[in-house]
Motif scaffolding. Structure first.
Motif, PDB file in Angstrom:
ATOM      1  N   THR A 148       0.825  -1.212   0.000  1.00 17.12           N
ATOM      2  CA  THR A 148       0.000   0.000   0.000  1.00 17.12           C
ATOM      3  C   THR A 148       0.860   1.263   0.000  1.00 17.12           C
ATOM      4  O   THR A 148       1.744   1.414   0.840  1.00 17.12           O
ATOM      5  CB  THR A 148      -0.903   0.034   1.248  1.00 17.12           C
ATOM      6  OG1 THR A 148      -1.704  -1.130   1.235  1.00 17.12           O
ATOM      7  CG2 THR A 148      -1.785   1.280   1.264  1.00 17.12           C
ATOM      8  N   ILE A 149       0.578   2.136  -0.938  1.00 17.37           N
ATOM      9  CA  ILE A 149       1.213   3.461  -0.931  1.00 17.37           C
ATOM     10  C   ILE A 149       0.204   4.483  -0.414  1.00 17.37           C
ATOM     11  O   ILE A 149       0.489   5.248   0.492  1.00 17.37           O
ATOM     12  CB  ILE A 149       1.715   3.838  -2.338  1.00 17.37           C
ATOM     13  CG1 ILE A 149       2.845   2.885  -2.739  1.00 17.37           C
ATOM     14  CG2 ILE A 149       2.213   5.291  -2.356  1.00 17.37           C
ATOM     15  CD1 ILE A 149       3.328   3.090  -4.143  1.00 17.37           C
ATOM     16  N   TYR A 150      -0.983   4.473  -1.018  1.00 15.95           N
ATOM     17  CA  TYR A 150      -2.074   5.320  -0.526  1.00 15.95           C
ATOM     18  C   TYR A 150      -3.337   4.493  -0.416  1.00 15.95           C
ATOM     19  O   TYR A 150      -3.621   3.668  -1.269  1.00 15.95           O
ATOM     20  CB  TYR A 150      -2.359   6.481  -1.489  1.00 15.95           C
ATOM     21  CG  TYR A 150      -1.328   7.573  -1.477  1.00 15.95           C
ATOM     22  CD1 TYR A 150      -1.105   8.334  -0.332  1.00 15.95           C
ATOM     23  CD2 TYR A 150      -0.597   7.860  -2.621  1.00 15.95           C
ATOM     24  CE1 TYR A 150      -0.168   9.345  -0.329  1.00 15.95           C
ATOM     25  CE2 TYR A 150       0.354   8.877  -2.630  1.00 15.95           C
ATOM     26  CZ  TYR A 150       0.558   9.615  -1.473  1.00 15.95           C
ATOM     27  OH  TYR A 150       1.475  10.614  -1.481  1.00 15.95           O
ATOM     28  N   SER A 151      -4.076   4.769   0.626  1.00 14.29           N
ATOM     29  CA  SER A 151      -5.335   4.093   0.827  1.00 14.29           C
ATOM     30  C   SER A 151      -6.428   5.162   0.893  1.00 14.29           C
ATOM     31  O   SER A 151      -6.336   6.083   1.693  1.00 14.29           O
ATOM     32  CB  SER A 151      -5.212   3.338   2.146  1.00 14.29           C
ATOM     33  OG  SER A 151      -6.280   2.534   2.344  1.00 14.29           O
ATOM     34  N   ARG A 152      -7.407   5.040   0.045  1.00 13.35           N
ATOM     35  CA  ARG A 152      -8.526   5.988  -0.003  1.00 13.35           C
ATOM     36  C   ARG A 152      -8.074   7.453   0.054  1.00 13.35           C
ATOM     37  O   ARG A 152      -8.458   8.210   0.933  1.00 13.35           O
ATOM     38  CB  ARG A 152      -9.501   5.706   1.151  1.00 13.35           C
ATOM     39  CG  ARG A 152     -10.235   4.379   0.974  1.00 13.35           C
ATOM     40  CD  ARG A 152     -11.285   4.153   2.042  1.00 13.35           C
ATOM     41  NE  ARG A 152     -12.337   5.185   2.043  1.00 13.35           N
ATOM     42  CZ  ARG A 152     -13.303   5.275   1.143  1.00 13.35           C
ATOM     43  NH1 ARG A 152     -13.353   4.445   0.123  1.00 13.35           N
ATOM     44  NH2 ARG A 152     -14.221   6.210   1.251  1.00 13.35           N
ATOM     45  N   ILE A 153      -7.274   7.801  -0.916  1.00  9.29           N
ATOM     46  CA  ILE A 153      -6.820   9.195  -0.959  1.00  9.29           C
ATOM     47  C   ILE A 153      -7.593   9.938  -2.040  1.00  9.29           C
ATOM     48  O   ILE A 153      -7.944   9.361  -3.085  1.00  9.29           O
ATOM     49  CB  ILE A 153      -5.295   9.283  -1.207  1.00  9.29           C
ATOM     50  CG1 ILE A 153      -4.843  10.726  -1.006  1.00  9.29           C
ATOM     51  CG2 ILE A 153      -4.901   8.757  -2.583  1.00  9.29           C
ATOM     52  CD1 ILE A 153      -3.360  10.910  -0.940  1.00  9.29           C
ATOM     53  N   ASN A 154      -7.876  11.190  -1.756  1.00  8.75           N
ATOM     54  CA  ASN A 154      -8.502  12.044  -2.756  1.00  8.75           C
ATOM     55  C   ASN A 154      -7.430  12.433  -3.779  1.00  8.75           C
ATOM     56  O   ASN A 154      -6.405  12.980  -3.402  1.00  8.75           O
ATOM     57  CB  ASN A 154      -9.056  13.294  -2.060  1.00  8.75           C
ATOM     58  CG  ASN A 154      -9.872  14.148  -3.008  1.00  8.75           C
ATOM     59  OD1 ASN A 154      -9.588  14.209  -4.206  1.00  8.75           O
ATOM     60  ND2 ASN A 154     -10.884  14.793  -2.467  1.00  8.75           N
ATOM     61  N   PRO A 155      -7.660  12.125  -5.069  1.00  8.70           N
ATOM     62  CA  PRO A 155      -6.621  12.406  -6.076  1.00  8.70           C
ATOM     63  C   PRO A 155      -6.207  13.876  -6.134  1.00  8.70           C
ATOM     64  O   PRO A 155      -5.100  14.196  -6.574  1.00  8.70           O
ATOM     65  CB  PRO A 155      -7.242  11.950  -7.398  1.00  8.70           C
ATOM     66  CG  PRO A 155      -8.652  11.596  -7.122  1.00  8.70           C
ATOM     67  CD  PRO A 155      -8.834  11.460  -5.641  1.00  8.70           C
ATOM     68  N   LYS A 156      -7.119  14.750  -5.654  1.00  8.35           N
ATOM     69  CA  LYS A 156      -6.766  16.185  -5.634  1.00  8.35           C
ATOM     70  C   LYS A 156      -5.616  16.444  -4.673  1.00  8.35           C
ATOM     71  O   LYS A 156      -4.948  17.483  -4.751  1.00  8.35           O
ATOM     72  CB  LYS A 156      -7.974  17.023  -5.204  1.00  8.35           C
ATOM     73  CG  LYS A 156      -9.003  17.147  -6.289  1.00  8.35           C
ATOM     74  CD  LYS A 156     -10.207  17.941  -5.771  1.00  8.35           C
ATOM     75  CE  LYS A 156     -11.383  17.793  -6.730  1.00  8.35           C
ATOM     76  NZ  LYS A 156     -12.656  17.990  -6.031  1.00  8.35           N
ATOM     77  N   VAL A 196      -2.971  14.604  -4.442  1.00 11.36           N
ATOM     78  CA  VAL A 196      -1.709  14.071  -4.973  1.00 11.36           C
ATOM     79  C   VAL A 196      -1.266  14.993  -6.108  1.00 11.36           C
ATOM     80  O   VAL A 196      -2.078  15.355  -6.959  1.00 11.36           O
ATOM     81  CB  VAL A 196      -1.896  12.635  -5.522  1.00 11.36           C
ATOM     82  CG1 VAL A 196      -0.574  12.056  -5.990  1.00 11.36           C
ATOM     83  CG2 VAL A 196      -2.516  11.731  -4.456  1.00 11.36           C
ATOM     84  N   ALA A 197       0.001  15.367  -6.095  1.00 13.80           N
ATOM     85  CA  ALA A 197       0.508  16.248  -7.161  1.00 13.80           C
ATOM     86  C   ALA A 197       0.261  15.581  -8.516  1.00 13.80           C
ATOM     87  O   ALA A 197       0.492  14.378  -8.656  1.00 13.80           O
ATOM     88  CB  ALA A 197       1.989  16.504  -6.948  1.00 13.80           C
ATOM     89  N   ASP A 215       0.321  11.102 -12.479  1.00 14.76           N
ATOM     90  CA  ASP A 215       0.688  10.613 -13.817  1.00 14.76           C
ATOM     91  C   ASP A 215       1.692   9.478 -13.711  1.00 14.76           C
ATOM     92  O   ASP A 215       1.629   8.504 -14.454  1.00 14.76           O
ATOM     93  CB  ASP A 215       1.347  11.736 -14.644  1.00 14.76           C
ATOM     94  CG  ASP A 215       0.325  12.701 -15.197  1.00 14.76           C
ATOM     95  OD1 ASP A 215      -0.878  12.370 -15.112  1.00 14.76           O
ATOM     96  OD2 ASP A 215       0.719  13.764 -15.709  1.00 14.76           O
ATOM     97  N   GLY A 216       2.651   9.653 -12.785  1.00 11.92           N
ATOM     98  CA  GLY A 216       3.683   8.637 -12.579  1.00 11.92           C
ATOM     99  C   GLY A 216       3.079   7.289 -12.182  1.00 11.92           C
ATOM    100  O   GLY A 216       3.517   6.241 -12.651  1.00 11.92           O
ATOM    101  N   PHE A 217       2.046   7.334 -11.327  1.00 10.84           N
ATOM    102  CA  PHE A 217       1.389   6.081 -10.924  1.00 10.84           C
ATOM    103  C   PHE A 217       0.716   5.428 -12.135  1.00 10.84           C
ATOM    104  O   PHE A 217       0.827   4.233 -12.360  1.00 10.84           O
ATOM    105  CB  PHE A 217       0.327   6.347  -9.845  1.00 10.84           C
ATOM    106  CG  PHE A 217       0.907   6.726  -8.496  1.00 10.84           C
ATOM    107  CD1 PHE A 217       1.965   5.999  -7.957  1.00 10.84           C
ATOM    108  CD2 PHE A 217       0.372   7.788  -7.763  1.00 10.84           C
ATOM    109  CE1 PHE A 217       2.483   6.334  -6.702  1.00 10.84           C
ATOM    110  CE2 PHE A 217       0.890   8.124  -6.517  1.00 10.84           C
ATOM    111  CZ  PHE A 217       1.955   7.402  -5.990  1.00 10.84           C
ATOM    112  N   TYR A 218       0.028   6.261 -12.946  1.00  8.19           N
ATOM    113  CA  TYR A 218      -0.704   5.699 -14.082  1.00  8.19           C
ATOM    114  C   TYR A 218       0.226   5.202 -15.176  1.00  8.19           C
ATOM    115  O   TYR A 218      -0.106   4.294 -15.928  1.00  8.19           O
ATOM    116  CB  TYR A 218      -1.692   6.734 -14.659  1.00  8.19           C
ATOM    117  CG  TYR A 218      -2.958   6.827 -13.845  1.00  8.19           C
ATOM    118  CD1 TYR A 218      -3.897   5.790 -13.886  1.00  8.19           C
ATOM    119  CD2 TYR A 218      -3.227   7.934 -13.039  1.00  8.19           C
ATOM    120  CE1 TYR A 218      -5.066   5.862 -13.135  1.00  8.19           C
ATOM    121  CE2 TYR A 218      -4.386   8.010 -12.280  1.00  8.19           C
ATOM    122  CZ  TYR A 218      -5.309   6.976 -12.338  1.00  8.19           C
ATOM    123  OH  TYR A 218      -6.456   7.029 -11.596  1.00  8.19           O
ATOM    124  N   SER A 219       1.410   5.800 -15.292  1.00  8.67           N
ATOM    125  CA  SER A 219       2.321   5.407 -16.377  1.00  8.67           C
ATOM    126  C   SER A 219       3.435   4.484 -15.876  1.00  8.67           C
ATOM    127  O   SER A 219       4.383   4.203 -16.605  1.00  8.67           O
ATOM    128  CB  SER A 219       2.912   6.661 -17.027  1.00  8.67           C
ATOM    129  OG  SER A 219       3.687   7.362 -16.062  1.00  8.67           O
TER     130      SER A 219
END
Ligand code: ZN
Length: 189
Positions: free
Chosen positions: A62-70, A72-73, A78-82
């Motif tokens: 786990t890096i983030y659990s139930r975090i609001n994407p707003k 996260v920089a 983008d880095g997570f998605y790519s």
């Protein structure tokens, strides 16, 4: 005093050591470099995926659990998605994060870059590491200086190798940069 710098180059992040159900024992899990993201309503769960070295079973750290994407920089998101490699490495080298996820930390593969020690002159040795690691300073010294356990102990006990900041060189692991003084020493044989 001659100054020598060793750079510890990590060839791999440390394995996470945890129980594998399929293997029925504790095994090493290696970072796959891939993230998994799960969206639930407004929130995201973000994991870094590890694989058991023996059977390829996956474990999601786990890096983030139930975090609001707003929160996260955008660049990080983008880095997570790519599956950005540098970003994956940053989390995979984060010993505290791995520990908080309930795994133990294995030893990373590494290389020691830098000049060998010539025992003829006193030396100020800087050992540089860009990440805190589980590597023992004593192992690095013994490996690079080609010292037997016995000689190394004698040098520590006599103060011929000492830490400027008072690290216990028999035990300590490389947390950050270490600065040591190494006196002249009669070479074995
Ligand atoms: Zn396994």
């Amino acid at each position: 005093m001659q100054k020598i710098t060793w750079d510890i180059q990590y060839l791999s992040p440390p394995p996470a050591i945890k129980y594998c159900k399929k293997c029925g024992k504790k095994t090493e899990y290696l970072c796959s470099g891939l993230f998994r993201i799960n969206a639930q309503r407004k929130y995201l769960d973000i994991w870094l995926i590890y694989k058991c070295l023996d059977c390829d079973s996956t474990w999601n750290m786990t890096i983030y659990s139930r975090i609001n994407p707003k929160n996260v920089a955008p660049k990080i998101l983008d880095g997570f998605y790519s599956n950005n490699g540098e970003l994956a490495k940053r989390y995979a080298m984060d010993i505290e994060l791995i520990r908080r996820n309930g795994a133990e930390i294995g030893l990373p593969k590494y290389k020691i870059l830098g000049a060998n020690i010539n025992f003829g002159t006193p030396i100020e040795l800087h050992i540089k590491s860009s990440y805190p690691s589980r590597l023992k300073v004593s192992s690095l010294l013994r490996e690079k200086m080609n010292l037997s356990q016995n000689t190394f102990k004698q040098m520590i006990n006599s103060g011929s190798i000492r830490s400027v900041s008072g690290l216990n060189l028999k035990k300590c692991r490389l947390q950050a940069d270490a600065i040591l003084i190494i006196d002249k020493w009669p070479i074995e044989g």
